[in-house]
Design a protein around this motif. Structure first.
Motif, PDB file in Angstrom:
ATOM      1  N   GLU A 182       0.828  -1.207   0.000  1.00 33.38           N
ATOM      2  CA  GLU A 182       0.000   0.000   0.000  1.00 33.38           C
ATOM      3  C   GLU A 182       0.864   1.260   0.000  1.00 33.38           C
ATOM      4  OE1 GLU A 182      -3.081   2.355   2.964  1.00 33.38           O
ATOM      5  OE2 GLU A 182      -2.391   0.351   3.490  1.00 33.38           O
ATOM      6  N   LEU A 183       0.594   2.163  -0.937  1.00 31.89           N
ATOM      7  CA  LEU A 183       1.245   3.473  -0.958  1.00 31.89           C
ATOM      8  C   LEU A 183       0.595   4.317   0.128  1.00 31.89           C
ATOM      9  CD1 LEU A 183       3.163   5.558  -2.236  1.00 31.89           C
ATOM     10  CD2 LEU A 183       1.296   6.136  -3.798  1.00 31.89           C
ATOM     11  N   LYS A 184       1.382   4.744   1.115  1.00 29.71           N
ATOM     12  CA  LYS A 184       0.816   5.463   2.266  1.00 29.71           C
ATOM     13  C   LYS A 184       0.740   6.967   2.026  1.00 29.71           C
ATOM     14  CE  LYS A 184       1.616   3.980   6.405  1.00 29.71           C
ATOM     15  NZ  LYS A 184       2.282   3.631   7.670  1.00 29.71           N
ATOM     16  N   PHE A 185       1.830   7.558   1.543  1.00 27.28           N
ATOM     17  CA  PHE A 185       1.864   9.004   1.314  1.00 27.28           C
ATOM     18  C   PHE A 185       3.125   9.350   0.544  1.00 27.28           C
ATOM     19  CE2 PHE A 185       3.472   7.998   5.535  1.00 27.28           C
ATOM     20  CZ  PHE A 185       4.711   8.620   5.571  1.00 27.28           C
ATOM     21  N   LEU A 186       3.287  10.626   0.232  1.00 31.77           N
ATOM     22  CA  LEU A 186       4.469  11.132  -0.460  1.00 31.77           C
ATOM     23  C   LEU A 186       5.265  12.025   0.472  1.00 31.77           C
ATOM     24  CD1 LEU A 186       2.833  12.157  -3.858  1.00 31.77           C
ATOM     25  CD2 LEU A 186       4.077  10.055  -3.359  1.00 31.77           C
ATOM     26  N   LEU A 187       6.569  12.024   0.313  1.00 29.06           N
ATOM     27  CA  LEU A 187       7.445  12.943   1.047  1.00 29.06           C
ATOM     28  C   LEU A 187       8.198  13.794   0.051  1.00 29.06           C
ATOM     29  CD1 LEU A 187       9.110  10.883   3.926  1.00 29.06           C
ATOM     30  CD2 LEU A 187       7.363  12.638   4.117  1.00 29.06           C
ATOM     31  N   HIS A 188       8.606  14.970   0.499  1.00 28.49           N
ATOM     32  CA  HIS A 188       9.286  15.907  -0.373  1.00 28.49           C
ATOM     33  C   HIS A 188      10.718  16.178   0.098  1.00 28.49           C
ATOM     34  CE1 HIS A 188       5.550  16.606  -2.476  1.00 28.49           C
ATOM     35  NE2 HIS A 188       4.954  16.644  -1.295  1.00 28.49           N
ATOM     36  N   GLU A 189      11.494  16.644  -0.834  1.00 31.11           N
ATOM     37  CA  GLU A 189      12.902  16.951  -0.598  1.00 31.11           C
ATOM     38  C   GLU A 189      13.072  17.811   0.660  1.00 31.11           C
ATOM     39  OE1 GLU A 189      16.578  18.736  -3.242  1.00 31.11           O
ATOM     40  OE2 GLU A 189      14.541  19.385  -3.685  1.00 31.11           O
ATOM     41  N   GLY A 190      14.054  17.431   1.496  1.00 30.11           N
ATOM     42  CA  GLY A 190      14.366  18.206   2.690  1.00 30.11           C
ATOM     43  C   GLY A 190      13.685  17.713   3.961  1.00 30.11           C
ATOM     44  N   THR A 191      12.772  16.736   3.839  1.00 30.73           N
ATOM     45  CA  THR A 191      12.084  16.210   5.021  1.00 30.73           C
ATOM     46  C   THR A 191      13.066  15.397   5.864  1.00 30.73           C
ATOM     47  OG1 THR A 191      10.031  16.061   3.775  1.00 30.73           O
ATOM     48  CG2 THR A 191      10.140  14.827   5.837  1.00 30.73           C
ATOM     49  N   LYS A 192      13.074  15.660   7.169  1.00 23.22           N
ATOM     50  CA  LYS A 192      13.935  14.917   8.088  1.00 23.22           C
ATOM     51  C   LYS A 192      13.172  13.716   8.619  1.00 23.22           C
ATOM     52  CE  LYS A 192      16.687  15.469  12.286  1.00 23.22           C
ATOM     53  NZ  LYS A 192      17.068  16.389  13.366  1.00 23.22           N
ATOM     54  N   VAL A 193      13.828  12.534   8.600  1.00 24.00           N
ATOM     55  CA  VAL A 193      13.209  11.300   9.065  1.00 24.00           C
ATOM     56  C   VAL A 193      14.157  10.574  10.009  1.00 24.00           C
ATOM     57  CG1 VAL A 193      11.807  11.026   6.981  1.00 24.00           C
ATOM     58  CG2 VAL A 193      14.053   9.949   7.096  1.00 24.00           C
ATOM     59  N   LYS A 194      13.585   9.744  10.850  1.00 26.45           N
ATOM     60  CA  LYS A 194      14.380   8.860  11.708  1.00 26.45           C
ATOM     61  C   LYS A 194      14.450   7.507  11.023  1.00 26.45           C
ATOM     62  CE  LYS A 194      13.452   8.750  16.153  1.00 26.45           C
ATOM     63  NZ  LYS A 194      12.861   8.391  17.467  1.00 26.45           N
ATOM     64  N   GLN A 195      15.667   6.967  10.938  1.00 27.28           N
ATOM     65  CA  GLN A 195      15.881   5.671  10.301  1.00 27.28           C
ATOM     66  C   GLN A 195      15.755   4.579  11.358  1.00 27.28           C
ATOM     67  OE1 GLN A 195      19.166   5.821   7.515  1.00 27.28           O
ATOM     68  NE2 GLN A 195      19.682   3.736   8.058  1.00 27.28           N
ATOM     69  N   LEU A 196      14.750   3.703  11.223  1.00 27.54           N
ATOM     70  CA  LEU A 196      14.488   2.668  12.218  1.00 27.54           C
ATOM     71  C   LEU A 196      15.119   1.325  11.877  1.00 27.54           C
ATOM     72  CD1 LEU A 196      10.709   3.369  12.885  1.00 27.54           C
ATOM     73  CD2 LEU A 196      12.685   4.214  14.167  1.00 27.54           C
ATOM     74  N   ASP A 197      15.095   0.976  10.592  1.00 22.45           N
ATOM     75  CA  ASP A 197      15.578  -0.338  10.171  1.00 22.45           C
ATOM     76  C   ASP A 197      15.938  -0.274   8.694  1.00 22.45           C
ATOM     77  OD1 ASP A 197      16.192  -3.037  10.301  1.00 22.45           O
ATOM     78  OD2 ASP A 197      14.119  -3.721  10.303  1.00 22.45           O
ATOM     79  N   VAL A 198      16.789  -1.203   8.269  1.00 25.69           N
ATOM     80  CA  VAL A 198      17.164  -1.303   6.859  1.00 25.69           C
ATOM     81  C   VAL A 198      17.029  -2.757   6.442  1.00 25.69           C
ATOM     82  CG1 VAL A 198      19.003  -1.000   5.170  1.00 25.69           C
ATOM     83  CG2 VAL A 198      18.793   0.614   7.066  1.00 25.69           C
ATOM     84  N   ILE A 199      16.334  -2.980   5.332  1.00 25.27           N
ATOM     85  CA  ILE A 199      16.220  -4.307   4.724  1.00 25.27           C
ATOM     86  C   ILE A 199      16.550  -4.149   3.250  1.00 25.27           C
ATOM     87  CG2 ILE A 199      14.688  -6.220   4.124  1.00 25.27           C
ATOM     88  CD1 ILE A 199      13.119  -5.693   6.650  1.00 25.27           C
ATOM     89  N   GLU A 200      17.690  -4.721   2.872  1.00 25.21           N
ATOM     90  CA  GLU A 200      18.210  -4.605   1.508  1.00 25.21           C
ATOM     91  C   GLU A 200      18.291  -3.123   1.131  1.00 25.21           C
ATOM     92  OE1 GLU A 200      16.152  -7.309  -1.089  1.00 25.21           O
ATOM     93  OE2 GLU A 200      16.607  -9.004   0.218  1.00 25.21           O
ATOM     94  N   ASP A 201      17.563  -2.689   0.112  1.00 21.72           N
ATOM     95  CA  ASP A 201      17.637  -1.276  -0.289  1.00 21.72           C
ATOM     96  C   ASP A 201      16.425  -0.469   0.170  1.00 21.72           C
ATOM     97  OD1 ASP A 201      15.982  -2.621  -2.055  1.00 21.72           O
ATOM     98  OD2 ASP A 201      16.559  -1.420  -3.790  1.00 21.72           O
ATOM     99  N   TRP A 202      15.762  -0.944   1.235  1.00 18.11           N
ATOM    100  CA  TRP A 202      14.612  -0.257   1.811  1.00 18.11           C
ATOM    101  C   TRP A 202      14.937   0.207   3.224  1.00 18.11           C
ATOM    102  CZ3 TRP A 202      10.150   0.887  -0.720  1.00 18.11           C
ATOM    103  CH2 TRP A 202       9.938   0.266  -1.945  1.00 18.11           C
ATOM    104  N   VAL A 203      14.409   1.364   3.590  1.00 14.45           N
ATOM    105  CA  VAL A 203      14.615   1.917   4.933  1.00 14.45           C
ATOM    106  C   VAL A 203      13.252   2.148   5.585  1.00 14.45           C
ATOM    107  CG1 VAL A 203      15.577   3.844   6.253  1.00 14.45           C
ATOM    108  CG2 VAL A 203      16.732   3.070   4.174  1.00 14.45           C
ATOM    109  N   ASN A 204      13.109   1.641   6.797  1.00 19.47           N
ATOM    110  CA  ASN A 204      11.904   1.897   7.587  1.00 19.47           C
ATOM    111  C   ASN A 204      12.125   3.238   8.284  1.00 19.47           C
ATOM    112  OD1 ASN A 204       9.524   1.694   9.003  1.00 19.47           O
ATOM    113  ND2 ASN A 204      10.191   0.029  10.297  1.00 19.47           N
ATOM    114  N   ILE A 205      11.229   4.179   8.060  1.00 17.28           N
ATOM    115  CA  ILE A 205      11.396   5.537   8.589  1.00 17.28           C
ATOM    116  C   ILE A 205      10.260   5.905   9.534  1.00 17.28           C
ATOM    117  CG2 ILE A 205      12.716   6.370   6.611  1.00 17.28           C
ATOM    118  CD1 ILE A 205       9.875   7.823   5.925  1.00 17.28           C
TER     119      ILE A 205
END
Length: 94
Positions: A52-75
């Motif tokens: 499911e596509l949840k939402f869009l983010l735009h350039e410059g948004t700060k996120v916390k990196q929770l986990d990494v699986i292959e080339d995906w990041v849980n934010i």
């Protein structure tokens, strides 16, 4: 005798408190933040682009990196919202 017992109790609590503080410091130092580098990115519910596509983010948004699986990041966003994005869209902050 009572003062010796009391002294040992205080030393024990001091040790526990010191261990707790060091654990919390280590936890804080492991938190990674990143900035969205692409103009616009899709945030998914799972680490794939068929979920499911949840939402869009735009350039410059700060996120916390929770986990990494292959080339995906849980934010996680500042408001607590969670999602998965492609790691190539982020630049990790030092």
């Amino acid at each position: 005798m009572a003062s010796l017992s009391l002294s040992l109790v205080f030393k024990f609590f001091e040790l526990i408190l010191t261990l707790f503080i060091n654990f919390e410091k280590k936890k804080l130092s492991e938190i990674k933040y990143a900035i969205v580098y692409d103009k616009e990115i899709e945030v998914w519910s799972e680490p794939n682009n068929i979920s499911e596509l949840k939402f869009l983010l735009h350039e410059g948004t700060k996120v916390k990196q929770l986990d990494v699986i292959e080339d995906w990041v849980n934010i996680q966003l500042e408001n607590g919202t969670l999602g998965w994005i492609q790691s190539s869209s982020l630049r990790v902050l030092d």
